[in-house]
Scaffold this active site. Structure first.
Site, PDB file in Angstrom:
ATOM      1  N   HIS A 197       0.752  -1.257   0.078  1.00 27.61           N
ATOM      2  CA  HIS A 197       0.059  -0.300  -0.335  1.00 27.61           C
ATOM      3  C   HIS A 197       0.810   1.363  -0.318  1.00 27.61           C
ATOM      4  O   HIS A 197       0.746   2.367  -0.899  1.00 27.61           O
ATOM      5  CB  HIS A 197      -0.786   0.234   1.378  1.00 27.61           C
ATOM      6  CG  HIS A 197      -1.677  -1.308   1.268  1.00 27.61           C
ATOM      7  ND1 HIS A 197      -2.496  -1.228   0.325  1.00 27.61           N
ATOM      8  CD2 HIS A 197      -1.457  -1.988   1.850  1.00 27.61           C
ATOM      9  CE1 HIS A 197      -3.627  -2.967   0.451  1.00 27.61           C
ATOM     10  NE2 HIS A 197      -2.810  -3.151   1.891  1.00 27.61           N
ATOM     11  N   CYS A 206      -7.359  -6.118   5.860  1.00 20.34           N
ATOM     12  CA  CYS A 206      -8.698  -5.821   6.279  1.00 20.34           C
ATOM     13  C   CYS A 206      -9.765  -7.470   5.092  1.00 20.34           C
ATOM     14  O   CYS A 206     -10.868  -7.537   6.019  1.00 20.34           O
ATOM     15  CB  CYS A 206      -9.164  -4.690   5.727  1.00 20.34           C
ATOM     16  SG  CYS A 206      -9.379  -4.027   4.332  1.00 20.34           S
TER      17      CYS A 206
HETATM   18  C1  LIG Z   1      -5.212  -8.592   8.551  1.00 18.15           C
HETATM   19  C2  LIG Z   1      -5.118  -7.458   8.420  1.00 18.15           C
HETATM   20  C3  LIG Z   1      -6.384  -6.709   8.256  1.00 18.15           C
HETATM   21  C4  LIG Z   1      -5.776  -5.000   8.423  1.00 18.15           C
HETATM   22  N1  LIG Z   1      -6.972  -4.232   8.423  1.00 18.15           N
HETATM   23  C5  LIG Z   1      -6.964  -3.062   8.408  1.00 18.15           C
HETATM   24  C6  LIG Z   1      -7.400  -2.485   8.191  1.00 18.15           C
HETATM   25  O1  LIG Z   1      -9.305  -2.414   7.991  1.00 18.15           O
HETATM   26  N2  LIG Z   1      -7.492  -1.271   7.984  1.00 18.15           N
HETATM   27  C7  LIG Z   1      -6.004  -0.480   7.851  1.00 18.15           C
HETATM   28  O2  LIG Z   1      -6.343   1.093   7.829  1.00 18.15           O
HETATM   29  N3  LIG Z   1      -5.257  -0.893   8.378  1.00 18.15           N
HETATM   30  C8  LIG Z   1      -5.707  -2.564   8.487  1.00 18.15           C
HETATM   31  N4  LIG Z   1      -4.376  -3.473   8.088  1.00 18.15           N
HETATM   32  C9  LIG Z   1      -3.034  -2.855   8.435  1.00 18.15           C
HETATM   33  C10 LIG Z   1      -2.502  -2.406   6.462  1.00 18.15           C
HETATM   34  O3  LIG Z   1      -2.679  -3.539   5.878  1.00 18.15           O
HETATM   35  C11 LIG Z   1      -0.754  -1.718   6.795  1.00 18.15           C
HETATM   36  O4  LIG Z   1      -0.828  -1.605   7.829  1.00 18.15           O
HETATM   37  C12 LIG Z   1      -0.444  -2.021   5.059  1.00 18.15           C
HETATM   38  O5  LIG Z   1      -0.448  -3.656   4.819  1.00 18.15           O
HETATM   39  C13 LIG Z   1       0.526  -0.670   5.798  1.00 18.15           C
HETATM   40  O6  LIG Z   1       1.319  -0.807   4.183  1.00 18.15           O
HETATM   41  P1  LIG Z   1       2.842  -0.767   3.689  1.00 18.15           P
HETATM   42  O7  LIG Z   1       2.434  -0.999   2.361  1.00 18.15           O
HETATM   43  O8  LIG Z   1       4.110   0.087   4.737  1.00 18.15           O
HETATM   44  O9  LIG Z   1       3.201  -2.441   4.828  1.00 18.15           O
HETATM   45  P2  LIG Z   1       3.176  -4.329   4.074  1.00 18.15           P
HETATM   46  O10 LIG Z   1       1.845  -3.638   3.863  1.00 18.15           O
HETATM   47  O11 LIG Z   1       3.974  -4.666   4.937  1.00 18.15           O
HETATM   48  O12 LIG Z   1       3.939  -3.818   3.068  1.00 18.15           O
HETATM   49  C14 LIG Z   1       5.623  -3.801   2.712  1.00 18.15           C
HETATM   50  C15 LIG Z   1       5.949  -4.563   1.854  1.00 18.15           C
HETATM   51  O13 LIG Z   1       7.200  -4.464   1.390  1.00 18.15           O
HETATM   52  C16 LIG Z   1       7.646  -5.677   1.054  1.00 18.15           C
HETATM   53  N5  LIG Z   1       9.384  -5.620   1.747  1.00 18.15           N
HETATM   54  C17 LIG Z   1       9.681  -5.935   2.980  1.00 18.15           C
HETATM   55  N6  LIG Z   1      11.307  -6.222   2.943  1.00 18.15           N
HETATM   56  C18 LIG Z   1      11.616  -6.099   1.689  1.00 18.15           C
HETATM   57  C19 LIG Z   1      13.131  -6.792   1.634  1.00 18.15           C
HETATM   58  N7  LIG Z   1      14.291  -6.581   1.613  1.00 18.15           N
HETATM   59  N8  LIG Z   1      12.818  -6.330  -0.168  1.00 18.15           N
HETATM   60  C20 LIG Z   1      11.665  -6.883  -0.658  1.00 18.15           C
HETATM   61  N9  LIG Z   1      10.716  -6.091  -0.685  1.00 18.15           N
HETATM   62  C21 LIG Z   1      10.494  -6.117   0.837  1.00 18.15           C
HETATM   63  C22 LIG Z   1       7.020  -7.206   1.517  1.00 18.15           C
HETATM   64  O14 LIG Z   1       6.944  -8.033   1.028  1.00 18.15           O
HETATM   65  C23 LIG Z   1       5.899  -6.258   1.571  1.00 18.15           C
HETATM   66  O15 LIG Z   1       5.408  -6.591   0.627  1.00 18.15           O
HETATM   67  C24 LIG Z   1      -4.719  -4.232   8.329  1.00 18.15           C
HETATM   68  C25 LIG Z   1      -3.345  -5.811   8.358  1.00 18.15           C
HETATM   69  C26 LIG Z   1      -3.808  -6.886   8.538  1.00 18.15           C
HETATM   70  C27 LIG Z   1      -2.475  -7.930   8.296  1.00 18.15           C
END
Ligand SMILES: Cc1cc2nc3c(=O)[nH]c(=O)nc-3n(C[C@H](O)[C@H](O)[C@H](O)COP(=O)(O)OP(=O)(O)OC[C@H]3O[C@@H](n4cnc5c(N)ncnc54)[C@H](O)[C@@H]3O)c2cc1C
Length: 442
Positions: A10, A42
């Site tokens: 995201h 979610c």
């Molecule tokens: C079951 C569940 C339900 C949720 N429900 C909600 C909700 O209803 N509302 C809401 O606002 N939030 C919700 N969340 C929280 C939300 O999903 C997270 O806050 C969000 O995914 C954060 O996004 P991000 O891109 O920062 O990190 P992440 O989603 O953790 O993505 C990080 C990405 O980085 C990649 N990565 C990491 N390290 C490396 C590396 N060294 N090399 C290559 N790739 C790498 C990973 O593969 C991953 O794809 C929920 C989470 C879960 C688990």
């Protein structure tokens, strides 16, 4: 200008979209070790609980969509190391090939990692986290097995509560454990948590609060969970005890802040001016606390990604901080909150007062009706609103957005007392619950 984005979920997606949709001179490289991107976690509980037909629509974009916009996308590719001096990232593909990419600006969008309980037996089979799409698939498959009768969920935050409901909807015996004395204790005050606990109990979930898991027992596969209060047979365990920022790639180079996440300024810039951090791996500014904090939410991931994207492209844009606005809907009970609960304010050392109100949402003559309860929390001396909580079986979610704005803008409780809130029997009472709660503030 070449921007390399590590992590294409995201937060990384929001950075890439901002750069590609608004600026023509931006070269974007996206790297992610996962095979999919944009999974809405979610939706896992909705799908596992069969409240939606399939998981297919839980992805809102694809690697191909970014390639079509001109990005270079490397999926199933891990970034192993960053050379911050030489401005290069070192990658390995799933098939073992290594390559490196040079950057002008680097975005760390590496997200968060589920916390693994450090107890014996944590590596037994039939124990899963619930972060990735693949883990949702694992849980779905395990619940689909006829031999699975009893499911234990460890952690009664919003993810634990939602998956407990889902497992119950699949006809399983469900036991929900938490060391805290109630569900959702980090987000809501006891007045609200008690309602959720009652809902969960009525829904058939066995609650074990104030109980700490100390070991998973079994031969190969988990067969029982041992806590400080007893031992319970189990077929499947879901670990939902929280997340920590994934900061491995910045170790020794980037400054960490609240929650041990990458410390960022209002432009999402880290302590290295050419490196930005967004989403779950970065700190965020809380308008309620008026301080840096850590809140892992998809909403924050998207907003921080937008801010980083514009700044990277040279259009200065400052983040405006967040309120951690959130909602949950379990067995028909809807709860929403933002800012600080009374408990959270106490933990942060902020002296607050609060005002509660509970009534029917609509006038008593309306056939369709339900109780609404509301708590508004405000700082004792300044009287600025620092948080709000609402609960009902009705959809009361839109109200929390107004409170989010109030917290952001430092609106006082007294300003809310005579706010022009409309009245129509279909929606609310002439003495509506927001006004009544505000008027109740001493
Ligand atoms: C079951 C569940 C339900 C949720 N429900 C909600 C909700 O209803 N509302 C809401 O606002 N939030 C919700 N969340 C929280 C939300 O999903 C997270 O806050 C969000 O995914 C954060 O996004 P991000 O891109 O920062 O990190 P992440 O989603 O953790 O993505 C990080 C990405 O980085 C990649 N990565 C990491 N390290 C490396 C590396 N060294 N090399 C290559 N790739 C790498 C990973 O593969 C991953 O794809 C929920 C989470 C879960 C688990």
């Amino acid at each position: 200008m070449r921007t390399v984005i590590i992590g294409a979920n995201h937060a990384g997606i929001a950075v890439a979209n901002t750069l590609l949709d608004n600026y023509t001179d931006q070269q974007v490289v996206m790297i992610d070790r996962n095979s999919n991107l944009s999974y809405l976690g979610c939706g896992t509980a909705l799908w596992v609980g069969r409240q939606i037909d399939s998981y297919e629509n839980l992805f809102y974009t694809s690697a191909e969509a970014f390639e079509a916009k001109g990005a270079e996308v490397h999926m199933e590719t891990s970034v192993d190391r960053v050379d911050y001096e030489g401005k290069r990232v070192f990658c390995t593909t799933l098939s073992g090939e290594s390559f490196e990419v040079a950057y002008d600006k680097l975005v760390l969008a590496c997200g968060s990692l589920p916390i693994s309980p450090k107890i014996p037996g944590a590596d037994l089979d039939n124990i899963s986290f619930l972060k990735l799409f693949q883990q949702g698939q694992d849980v779905d498959r395990m619940l689909g097995d006829d031999s699975c009768r009893r499911v234990v969920v460890v952690g009664a935050g919003y993810i634990g509560v939602e998956i407990a409901e889902a497992a119950r909807r699949r006809g399983k015996e469900v036991l929900l454990f938490d060391v805290a004395p109630s569900s959702l204790s980090s987000y809501y005050d006891d007045w609200f948590c008690a309602d959720m606990d009652e809902r969960l109990r009525e829904g058939g979930i066995e609650l074990h609060f104030g109980e700490r898991a100390v070991a998973y027992l079994g031969e190969g596969k988990v067969e029982a969970i041992q806590t400080d209060a007893g031992e319970y047979p189990v077929d499947v365990v879901v670990n939902a005890i929280g997340f920590v920022p994934n900061t491995a790639l910045g170790e020794g180079h980037l400054e960490l802040g609240a929650g041990r996440a990458f410390r960022v300024d209002e432009h999402q810039r880290t302590s290295d001016p050419d490196v930005y951090a967004v989403g779950d791996c970065a700190t965020i500014y809380s308008n309620a606390l008026r301080a840096e904090t850590y809140i892992a939410l998809a909403t924050n991931a998207v907003r921080s990604g937008i801010v980083a994207g514009h700044n990277i492209a040279g259009a200065e844009l400052a983040a405006i901080g967040v309120q951690g606005a959130n909602g949950i809907s379990v067995f028909g009970l809807n709860m929403v909150s933002c800012g600080l609960s009374v408990k959270a304010a106490g933990r942060a050392g902020i002296e607050v007062e609060w005002t509660d109100f509970e009534d029917l949402q609509r006038p008593g003559f309306m056939r369709e009706n339900a109780t609404v309860k509301i708590r508004i929390v405000y700082e004792r001396d300044s009287r600025r609103i620092v948080g709000a909580q609402l609960a009902s079986t009705e959809d009361i979610s839109m109200g929390i957005h107004m409170f989010s704005l109030a917290v952001q803008e430092g609106v006082t409780i007294d300003k809310l007392k005579l706010l022009d809130v409309f009245f129509l029997p279909h929606f609310n009472q002439p003495y509506n619950y927001i006004t009544m709660a505000a008027l109740g503030a001493k």
